[in-house]
Design a protein around this motif. Structure first.
Motif, short mmCIF file in Angstrom:
data_model
loop_
_atom_site.label_atom_id
_atom_site.label_comp_id
_atom_site.label_asym_id
_atom_site.label_seq_id
_atom_site.Cartn_x
_atom_site.Cartn_y
_atom_site.Cartn_z
N VAL A 50 -12.07 9.00 -8.35
CA VAL A 50 -12.23 9.80 -6.91
C VAL A 50 -13.56 10.68 -7.13
CG1 VAL A 50 -11.44 10.91 -4.88
CG2 VAL A 50 -9.99 9.55 -6.56
N LEU A 51 -14.45 10.75 -6.20
CA LEU A 51 -15.72 11.25 -6.71
C LEU A 51 -15.61 12.97 -6.24
CD1 LEU A 51 -18.75 11.28 -7.34
CD2 LEU A 51 -19.26 10.65 -5.02
N GLU A 53 -16.75 16.15 -4.91
CA GLU A 53 -17.50 16.57 -3.89
C GLU A 53 -18.89 17.75 -4.50
OE1 GLU A 53 -16.00 19.51 -0.87
OE2 GLU A 53 -17.30 18.12 0.77
N ARG A 73 -27.32 6.74 1.45
CA ARG A 73 -26.57 5.89 0.75
C ARG A 73 -26.64 5.64 -0.51
NH1 ARG A 73 -26.48 0.00 0.65
NH2 ARG A 73 -24.29 -0.83 0.91
N PRO A 274 -22.37 -3.25 -9.43
CA PRO A 274 -21.60 -2.04 -8.64
C PRO A 274 -20.40 -2.08 -9.09
CG PRO A 274 -22.92 -3.63 -7.14
CD PRO A 274 -22.97 -4.43 -8.72
N LEU A 279 -16.34 3.10 -3.54
CA LEU A 279 -17.17 2.83 -2.42
C LEU A 279 -18.72 3.50 -2.22
CD1 LEU A 279 -13.82 3.39 -0.23
CD2 LEU A 279 -15.22 1.29 -0.23
N PRO A 280 -19.48 2.89 -1.67
CA PRO A 280 -20.71 3.56 -1.37
C PRO A 280 -20.40 5.04 -0.89
CG PRO A 280 -20.77 1.47 -0.41
CD PRO A 280 -19.31 1.63 -0.83
N LEU A 281 -21.45 5.76 -1.57
CA LEU A 281 -21.48 7.04 -1.06
C LEU A 281 -22.38 7.59 0.04
CD1 LEU A 281 -20.77 10.32 -1.56
CD2 LEU A 281 -22.97 10.02 -3.25
N ILE A 282 -21.84 7.85 1.29
CA ILE A 282 -22.78 8.00 2.65
C ILE A 282 -22.88 9.35 2.83
CG2 ILE A 282 -22.76 7.63 4.89
CD1 ILE A 282 -22.59 4.97 3.17
N MET B 52 -24.30 -5.72 0.49
CA MET B 52 -22.91 -5.08 0.54
C MET B 52 -22.87 -4.53 -1.15
SD MET B 52 -19.99 -6.71 2.42
CE MET B 52 -19.67 -7.83 1.10
N ALA B 53 -22.34 -3.40 -1.17
CA ALA B 53 -21.92 -3.10 -2.42
C ALA B 53 -20.46 -3.08 -2.75
CB ALA B 53 -22.58 -1.59 -2.81
N HIS B 54 -19.87 -3.28 -1.64
CA HIS B 54 -18.36 -3.29 -1.61
C HIS B 54 -17.88 -4.02 -0.44
CE1 HIS B 54 -14.24 -1.81 -2.39
NE2 HIS B 54 -14.81 -1.32 -3.53
N LEU B 56 -15.17 -3.47 0.96
CA LEU B 56 -14.73 -2.68 2.42
C LEU B 56 -15.82 -1.79 2.93
CD1 LEU B 56 -11.45 -0.79 0.44
CD2 LEU B 56 -11.60 -2.74 2.27
N MET B 58 -16.26 1.04 4.16
CA MET B 58 -16.08 2.30 4.14
C MET B 58 -16.59 3.12 3.16
SD MET B 58 -11.78 1.82 4.04
CE MET B 58 -11.36 3.49 3.57
N PRO B 59 -16.88 4.57 3.64
CA PRO B 59 -17.46 5.29 2.92
C PRO B 59 -16.59 5.80 1.65
CG PRO B 59 -17.07 6.65 4.75
CD PRO B 59 -16.65 5.39 5.07
N GLN B 60 -17.10 6.31 0.64
CA GLN B 60 -16.54 6.97 -0.53
C GLN B 60 -15.95 8.24 0.00
OE1 GLN B 60 -15.53 5.86 -3.59
NE2 GLN B 60 -14.56 7.63 -3.79
N ARG B 61 -14.64 8.47 -0.50
CA ARG B 61 -13.93 9.67 0.04
C ARG B 61 -14.21 10.83 -1.14
NH1 ARG B 61 -8.72 11.83 -1.12
NH2 ARG B 61 -8.12 10.24 -2.55
N LEU B 62 -14.46 12.05 -0.69
CA LEU B 62 -14.67 12.84 -1.83
C LEU B 62 -13.59 13.74 -1.99
CD1 LEU B 62 -18.08 14.09 -0.46
CD2 LEU B 62 -17.56 12.59 -2.26
#
Lengths: 482, 95
Positions: A50-51, A53, A73, A274, A279-282, B52-54, B56, B58-62
């Protein structure tokens, strides 16, 4: 043949977070082996990264400081290779969509000109563990405390054409990350690691020569030496009709040479893809705006403010803002002592001189900014003369005492009482009739120099404590009165 | 799409999987089948589709920057084949 050097740098900066990039394990340096390596860092099955912040924010600060585009992104990728200090068999990094896009910094060359160096990109990744090759009964020891420590890898364009330029660029990046407070910049502990891609080509040739990647450079001095050695080596090979091999070379400081590591060409097939665990970082506009609000003052802005606010010369402002520690130190001193120019001189001359003599950097100074400001304050308010202050400073260097305590204990307080000074001046004048006679008969342009004798006598009698300015004034007046 | 036998060997080496000489041909057929499938997907018109990189959307949770893990070295090292002085011991790695 005339040769031209082409250098690009890859700088790995460890980001100053409390916890790791993808786990809640501590990043503190120097802990017992493997006490800060949790299941995520160890690559146990079933765990998920989990990234952090703070890592994203620090990358945004850096990107903004080098005027780069911040990705809206960004994607994490797996870089696959096998090594015992990489438990998962891959390093989580970024390839196609790094968080920081193209930017630039300006370096100052020796002739005073500025040169713009491109920053190709900066991407986030995790550090590996450490392999200890000391003897463990023929085995290698692995400490995974460092595994998962956040890194921002800063990649430059091959824009540098000498070791000196590479050094100036590396120092500039160092200054920026330390000012931003995103990296402690400690090269010995490996918080700031510089790899150099070096190649040479005949002057005028367009395409780049074959490059070697230099690693294991743990000081700025070695960076310059390693590049210079490598450039010579490549030119020697080419001039003898040989070919440079693309490879990784380690710098050996003890021998001042670069040595080939086993050729890693095959191992360089990292098969990036990847990372499905992330998940991609937005990155939203608001998040960037909020982060940039926390941006500390950068060196160029601070330099300009020092000139403006404290009335310092460009040179003084430049020296004092060279590092954030030094600028902070100065500002603490000037806030307490008041006199900006005097404070600047004492920080740049006396303090820097003493540190240099002791082979220390400012953060290791035995005299803190607060204690030092107590000394400068007493020069500024005429309690002691600059000369006496040097004695006091020496005592402070060796002890924990404040300037005031030393001045009091040694009775160094300057004599500013006009009556007391006058008594000494009179004594000196009556004790040296021949010199007084000579002085009065001398040409006016010779007199200032001759005054020195009398000043010296008064200072001697007062054990250096008489206020020099008052002594000068009084002597001039009394010697003029025939 | 057919792979050369040495390409199969290289892939096996990169994955650190020991493949016997007799297995190479069969592996080649299987891998080539996968590559054929990928090649066939390449025939689809994907212009105008964002990569698509994934799967899902959804964006990555921090996660806040807080230390949440405690030291469980003993428990974690219980499954290690060899340890010493708090270190994991592995066959000697020569630089």
């Amino acid at each position: 043949m005339q040769w031209e050097t082409v250098i690009g740098l890859e700088i790995h900066t460890q980001l100053t977070t409390k916890s790791k990039i993808f786990s809640g394990a501590s990043t503190a340096f120097g802990a017992e082996p493997n006490t800060q390596a949790c299941l995520v860092d160890l690559g146990f099955p079933g765990v998920l990264p989990v990234l952090n912040e703070a890592v994203v924010k620090k990358a945004i600060l850096f990107g903004t400081a080098v005027e780069a585009e911040i990705a809206r992104r960004a994607v994490f990728a797996r870089k696959n290779y096998f090594y015992p200090d990489l438990p998962k068999g891959y390093q989580i990094s970024q390839l196609e969509l790094p968080i920081v896009g193209p930017g630039h910094v300006d370096i100052t060359l020796e002739n005073g000109d500025n040169k713009r160096i491109g920053v190709t990109r900066a991407h986030l990744e995790e550090d590996a563990g450490k392999s200890l090759h000391e003897d463990f009964h023929g085995m290698t020891g692995i400490d995974l405390n460092r595994a998962g420590t956040p890194l921002l890898e800063i990649v430059s364009e091959p824009d540098m054409s000498s070791a000196k330029e590479a050094l100036a660029y590396a120092k500039k990046i160092h200054q920026i990350v330390v000012y931003l407070g995103i990296c402690d910049g400690n090269m010995q502990e490996g918080s700031f690691r510089v790899d150099a891609n070096v190649s040479v080509r005949p002057v005028g040739q367009k395409e780049l020569g074959t490059r070697a990647e230099l690693k294991n450079i743990n000081s700025f001095r070695f960076l310059e030496k390693a590049i210079n050695f490598e450039v010579e080596r490549q030119i020697d090979i080419l001039e003898a009709g040989g070919r440079v091999v693309q490879e990784t070379r380690l710098y050996d400081a003890a021998r001042d040479e670069t040595r080939s590591m086993r050729s890693k060409e095959e191992a360089n097939d990292y098969r990036y893809f990847p990372d499905p665990d992330l998940l991609p970082l937005i990155i939203e506009e608001d998040f960037i705006a909020e982060t940039v609000q926390e941006m500390p003052e950068l060196p160029a802005a601070r330099r300009a403010r020092f000139e403006e606010q404290y009335g310092l010369s460009a040179y003084d402002a430049d020296v004092l803002t060279a590092t954030r520690e030094q600028a902070d130190y100065y500002e603490t001193v000037v806030a307490e002592a008041g006199d900006a120019k005097l404070s600047a001189n004492w920080v740049m001359v006396e303090l820097a001189g003493a540190l240099n003599k002791a082979g220390l950097d400012l953060p290791q100074s035995p005299v803190s900014a607060r204690r030092f400001s107590g000394l400068v304050k007493r020069i500024a308010d005429n309690t002691i003369s600059g000369k006496i202050a040097k004695q006091v400073f020496e005592t402070m260097w060796e002890s924990e005492d404040s300037a005031d305590a030393i001045i009091e204990a040694k009775g160094l307080k300057q004599i500013t009482d006009a009556g007391a000074i006058e008594a000494i001046v009179d004594e000196v004048i009556s004790g040296n009739p021949a010199q007084v006679e000579n002085f009065r008969n001398a040409a006016p342009d010779k007199q200032p120099k001759m005054l020195g004798f009398f000043v010296g006598q008064v200072m001697k009698k007062s054990q250096g404590k008489a206020n020099p300015k008052q002594v000068n004034e009084l002597l001039r007046k009394k010697l003029a009165d025939a | 799409m057919d792979l050369e036998p040495d390409e199969v060997e290289k892939i096996a080496h990169l994955a650190r999987i020991a493949v016997a000489a007799g297995e190479i041909e069969a592996l080649n057929t299987e891998l080539s089948g996968i590559l054929d499938l990928v090649e066939r997907m390449g025939e689809l018109d994907t212009s105008g589709i964002t990569p698509m990189a994934h799967p899902l959307d959804m964006p990555q949770r921090l996660r806040p920057d807080v230390v949440t893990e405690e030291n469980h070295r003993e428990a974690y090292q219980a499954v290690a084949p060899a340890i010493g002085n708090g270190l994991y011991l592995v066959p000697r790695v020569i630089e």
